[in-house]
Write an enzyme that holds these catalytic residues in place. Structure first.
Site, PDB file in Angstrom:
ATOM      1  N   TYR A 232    -105.413  51.982  12.574  1.00  0.00           N
ATOM      2  CA  TYR A 232    -105.840  50.871  12.382  1.00  0.00           C
ATOM      3  C   TYR A 232    -105.818  50.499  11.046  1.00  0.00           C
ATOM      4  O   TYR A 232    -105.286  49.145  10.792  1.00  0.00           O
ATOM      5  CB  TYR A 232    -107.378  50.841  12.967  1.00  0.00           C
ATOM      6  CG  TYR A 232    -108.037  49.449  12.460  1.00  0.00           C
ATOM      7  CD1 TYR A 232    -107.862  48.383  13.165  1.00  0.00           C
ATOM      8  CD2 TYR A 232    -109.019  49.362  11.516  1.00  0.00           C
ATOM      9  CE1 TYR A 232    -108.580  47.020  13.041  1.00  0.00           C
ATOM     10  CE2 TYR A 232    -109.745  48.249  11.030  1.00  0.00           C
ATOM     11  CZ  TYR A 232    -109.539  47.116  11.886  1.00  0.00           C
ATOM     12  OH  TYR A 232    -110.168  45.995  11.433  1.00  0.00           O
TER      13      TYR A 232
ATOM     14  N   SER B  87    -108.828  43.654   6.617  1.00  0.00           N
ATOM     15  CA  SER B  87    -110.021  44.445   6.655  1.00  0.00           C
ATOM     16  C   SER B  87    -110.327  45.121   5.270  1.00  0.00           C
ATOM     17  O   SER B  87    -109.425  45.439   4.632  1.00  0.00           O
ATOM     18  CB  SER B  87    -109.886  45.610   7.773  1.00  0.00           C
ATOM     19  OG  SER B  87    -110.709  46.453   7.664  1.00  0.00           O
TER      20      SER B  87
END
Length: 244
Positions: free
Chosen positions: A149, A136
């Site tokens: 995360y 990401s």
């Protein structure tokens, strides 16, 4: 002209929804034979039926399950040529407010799960092939509200780069894509966890839009194909220019 993944057997992990399902559609269109993997059978079976693909349920946080679905892929097709490791979960909230249980769970899925997949895929790829992990833009920079995360996605990048070194002498390429905001069910979870955060990122993106799973899939298809034969250890943002 041959399709870019024609003749290749690809396992797509986390294929029942979101980026995984959309990427599987791209890979199928690019000629790959697919084994689709996810925890929940009903949505997974629907994607497999749509694409006339094989599927098997599995849990990436469980070592025996990962070995089982990789072995099932080889048993079904006789070999493995590539893998797309997409299974992940998200976790909103400041780091100081994340429970130990939630932290352990996201680490088990996003980090341990990626490592287990890499271990088993490298075992059967043997003399060559390509692996694409999903990180990401949160693995390439920090921001508030998604600390657990983001920690996992930084770890995926570390695993990718290390695996590229470890597996490279065997002819195995290991790369990662790093999506920005991408219209998926997970993005909706982020919208709920951090009100206004997704819209702020999109507004700061030069292309002024969220990406799609198909766009991430097309990038991964390139990395899985022989067109990327000299690329390994690359972390490729698919973010509309957000990190530019």
């Amino acid at each position: 002209m041959a399709l870019p993944l024609s003749g290749k057997v690809i396992v797509v992990v986390g294929a029942s929804t979101g980026i995984g399902a959309d990427a599987a559609r791209v890979f199928a269109g690019d000629g790959a034979s697919l084994m689709l993997v996810a925890r929940h059978e009903e949505p997974l079976a629907a994607v497999a039926k749509e694409l006339d693909a094989a599927y098997v349920t599995g849990d990436v946080s469980d070592a025996a399950s990962v070995r089982s679905f990789i072995d099932a892929t080889v048993a079904r097709f006789g070999r493995l040529d590539g893998a797309f490791n997409n299974a992940a979960m998200t976790q909103g909230g400041p780091l100081a407010e994340v429970s130990e249980e939630d932290f352990d769970r996201i680490m088990a899925v996003n980090v341990k799960g990626t490592w287990l997949c890499l271990r088993e895929e490298i075992r059967v790829l043997g003399g060559g092939g390509s692996i694409v992990n999903v990180s990401s833009i949160g693995g390439l920079r920090g921001s508030s509200g998604m600390g657990a995360y983001q920690a996992t996605k930084h770890a995926v990048i570390g695993l990718t780069r290390t695996a590229a070194h470890d597996a490279g002498p065997s002819g195995i390429r290991v790369n990662a894509v790093a999506p920005g905001p991408t219209e998926t069910p997970m993005l909706e979870e982020t919208r709920r966890a951090i009100p206004g955060g997704v819209e702020a990122r999109i507004a700061a993106t030069p292309l002024r839009k969220a990406g799609t799973g198909a766009e991430v899939g097309a990038t991964a298809s390139f990395l899985l194909s022989d067109h990327a034969s000299h690329l390994s250890g690359v972390i490729l943002p698919v973010d509309g220019g957000f990190l530019a």
